[in-house]
Design a protein around this motif. Sequence first.
Motif, PDB file in Angstrom:
ATOM      1  N   GLY A   1       0.776  -1.231   0.000  1.00  0.00           N
ATOM      2  CA  GLY A   1       0.000   0.000   0.000  1.00  0.00           C
ATOM      3  C   GLY A   1       0.808   1.282   0.000  1.00  0.00           C
ATOM      4  N   ALA A   2       2.116   1.202   0.208  1.00  0.00           N
ATOM      5  CA  ALA A   2       2.973   2.394   0.234  1.00  0.00           C
ATOM      6  C   ALA A   2       3.661   2.572  -1.117  1.00  0.00           C
ATOM      7  CB  ALA A   2       4.026   2.270   1.328  1.00  0.00           C
ATOM      8  N   MET A   3       3.629   3.790  -1.640  1.00  0.00           N
ATOM      9  CA  MET A   3       4.272   4.087  -2.912  1.00  0.00           C
ATOM     10  C   MET A   3       5.789   3.918  -2.778  1.00  0.00           C
ATOM     11  SD  MET A   3       3.929   5.364  -6.101  1.00  0.00           S
ATOM     12  CE  MET A   3       2.377   6.222  -6.100  1.00  0.00           C
ATOM     13  N   VAL A   4       6.378   3.105  -3.664  1.00  0.00           N
ATOM     14  CA  VAL A   4       7.835   2.947  -3.653  1.00  0.00           C
ATOM     15  C   VAL A   4       8.469   3.509  -4.922  1.00  0.00           C
ATOM     16  CG1 VAL A   4       7.845   0.991  -2.076  1.00  0.00           C
ATOM     17  CG2 VAL A   4       7.751   0.570  -4.538  1.00  0.00           C
ATOM     18  N   PHE A   5       7.669   3.687  -5.980  1.00  0.00           N
ATOM     19  CA  PHE A   5       8.180   4.284  -7.210  1.00  0.00           C
ATOM     20  C   PHE A   5       7.028   4.899  -7.977  1.00  0.00           C
ATOM     21  CE2 PHE A   5       9.279   4.216 -11.731  1.00  0.00           C
ATOM     22  CZ  PHE A   5      10.478   4.909 -11.702  1.00  0.00           C
ATOM     23  N   ASP A   6       7.278   6.078  -8.523  1.00  0.00           N
ATOM     24  CA  ASP A   6       6.316   6.750  -9.401  1.00  0.00           C
ATOM     25  C   ASP A   6       7.141   7.551 -10.392  1.00  0.00           C
ATOM     26  OD1 ASP A   6       4.139   7.867 -10.630  1.00  0.00           O
ATOM     27  OD2 ASP A   6       3.560   9.138  -8.953  1.00  0.00           O
ATOM     28  N   GLY A   7       7.287   7.030 -11.598  1.00  0.00           N
ATOM     29  CA  GLY A   7       8.136   7.702 -12.572  1.00  0.00           C
ATOM     30  C   GLY A   7       8.055   7.053 -13.937  1.00  0.00           C
ATOM     31  N   GLY A   8       9.031   7.384 -14.764  1.00  0.00           N
ATOM     32  CA  GLY A   8       9.059   6.886 -16.131  1.00  0.00           C
ATOM     33  C   GLY A   8       9.342   5.397 -16.202  1.00  0.00           C
ATOM     34  N   PHE A   9       8.641   4.715 -17.079  1.00  0.00           N
ATOM     35  CA  PHE A   9       8.791   3.277 -17.275  1.00  0.00           C
ATOM     36  C   PHE A   9      10.218   2.917 -17.674  1.00  0.00           C
ATOM     37  CE2 PHE A   9       8.823  -0.215 -20.377  1.00  0.00           C
ATOM     38  CZ  PHE A   9       8.262  -1.233 -19.630  1.00  0.00           C
ATOM     39  N   GLY A  10      10.848   3.722 -18.519  1.00  0.00           N
ATOM     40  CA  GLY A  10      12.149   3.388 -19.074  1.00  0.00           C
ATOM     41  C   GLY A  10      13.328   3.562 -18.143  1.00  0.00           C
ATOM     42  N   THR A  11      13.116   4.141 -16.954  1.00  0.00           N
ATOM     43  CA  THR A  11      14.249   4.414 -16.065  1.00  0.00           C
ATOM     44  C   THR A  11      14.633   3.233 -15.195  1.00  0.00           C
ATOM     45  OG1 THR A  11      12.830   5.268 -14.302  1.00  0.00           O
ATOM     46  CG2 THR A  11      13.644   6.859 -15.918  1.00  0.00           C
ATOM     47  N   GLY A  12      13.693   2.375 -14.858  1.00  0.00           N
ATOM     48  CA  GLY A  12      13.963   1.305 -13.915  1.00  0.00           C
ATOM     49  C   GLY A  12      14.141   1.872 -12.512  1.00  0.00           C
ATOM     50  N   PHE A  13      14.215   0.996 -11.512  1.00  0.00           N
ATOM     51  CA  PHE A  13      14.419   1.447 -10.135  1.00  0.00           C
ATOM     52  C   PHE A  13      14.844   0.281  -9.262  1.00  0.00           C
ATOM     53  CE2 PHE A  13      10.099  -0.104  -9.946  1.00  0.00           C
ATOM     54  CZ  PHE A  13      10.029  -0.708  -8.701  1.00  0.00           C
ATOM     55  N   GLU A  14      15.365   0.605  -8.093  1.00  0.00           N
ATOM     56  CA  GLU A  14      15.621  -0.353  -7.013  1.00  0.00           C
ATOM     57  C   GLU A  14      15.209   0.315  -5.717  1.00  0.00           C
ATOM     58  OE1 GLU A  14      19.208  -2.827  -6.837  1.00  0.00           O
ATOM     59  OE2 GLU A  14      19.513  -2.005  -4.825  1.00  0.00           O
ATOM     60  N   HIS A  15      14.447  -0.385  -4.904  1.00  0.00           N
ATOM     61  CA  HIS A  15      13.965   0.162  -3.632  1.00  0.00           C
ATOM     62  C   HIS A  15      14.186  -0.884  -2.540  1.00  0.00           C
ATOM     63  CE1 HIS A  15      11.504   2.627  -0.981  1.00  0.00           C
ATOM     64  NE2 HIS A  15      10.938   1.507  -0.581  1.00  0.00           N
ATOM     65  N   ARG A  16      14.833  -0.475  -1.445  1.00  0.00           N
ATOM     66  CA  ARG A  16      15.076  -1.357  -0.297  1.00  0.00           C
ATOM     67  C   ARG A  16      14.227  -0.896   0.879  1.00  0.00           C
ATOM     68  NH1 ARG A  16      19.993  -4.273  -0.490  1.00  0.00           N
ATOM     69  NH2 ARG A  16      20.996  -3.942  -2.498  1.00  0.00           N
ATOM     70  N   VAL A  17      13.654  -1.862   1.578  1.00  0.00           N
ATOM     71  CA  VAL A  17      12.831  -1.530   2.735  1.00  0.00           C
ATOM     72  C   VAL A  17      12.956  -2.648   3.774  1.00  0.00           C
ATOM     73  CG1 VAL A  17      10.742  -2.558   1.743  1.00  0.00           C
ATOM     74  CG2 VAL A  17      10.524  -0.795   3.473  1.00  0.00           C
ATOM     75  N   THR A  18      12.988  -2.266   5.043  1.00  0.00           N
ATOM     76  CA  THR A  18      12.932  -3.228   6.129  1.00  0.00           C
ATOM     77  C   THR A  18      11.486  -3.688   6.256  1.00  0.00           C
ATOM     78  OG1 THR A  18      14.742  -2.117   7.260  1.00  0.00           O
ATOM     79  CG2 THR A  18      13.354  -3.560   8.589  1.00  0.00           C
TER      80      THR A  18
END
Length: 106
Positions: free
Chosen positions: A30-47
Motif C-alpha cells: 500500500g505504500a508508494m515505492v516508485f512513481d516515474g518513467g517506465f524506461g528508467t527502472g528502479f531499485e527500492h530497499r525496505v525493512t
Amino acid sequence: MKTSLSEVVLRFPAPGFDLRDARLAVHLDGAMVFDGGFGTGFEHRVTACPGKHRIDVRLSMNSGVPRSRTWYFEVGVDERCSVGLEYSRMAACFNGTLAIRRTPLG
C-alpha cells in the motif's frame, strides 16, 4: 527479546526499450515505492516484517488503457528477499510471476 526483521529489495531493471508516454507506479503493501518513467527502472530497499506482502503495479500511457497487476509473496525471518519485476514486450504486460531470490541477512 530480539525483533526479527527482514529486508525486501524490489527491482525493475530499465527494460532496454522505452514506452515514451508511460508512467509506472509501484506500491509495496500500500505504500508508494516508485512513481516515474517506465524506461528508467528502479531499485527500492525496505525493512519488512516476515510474512505475506503485496506488490501492485500500474502502467499508465497517454494512449490506451492502464495496465495493472498484483502479486503476493512471502518473506522469511532474517532474510533478504530480492524481488524482480519483469515486463514482457511481446505480451505488452508484466509477467505473471516474480523473480525472487532469497539470502540470509548478516
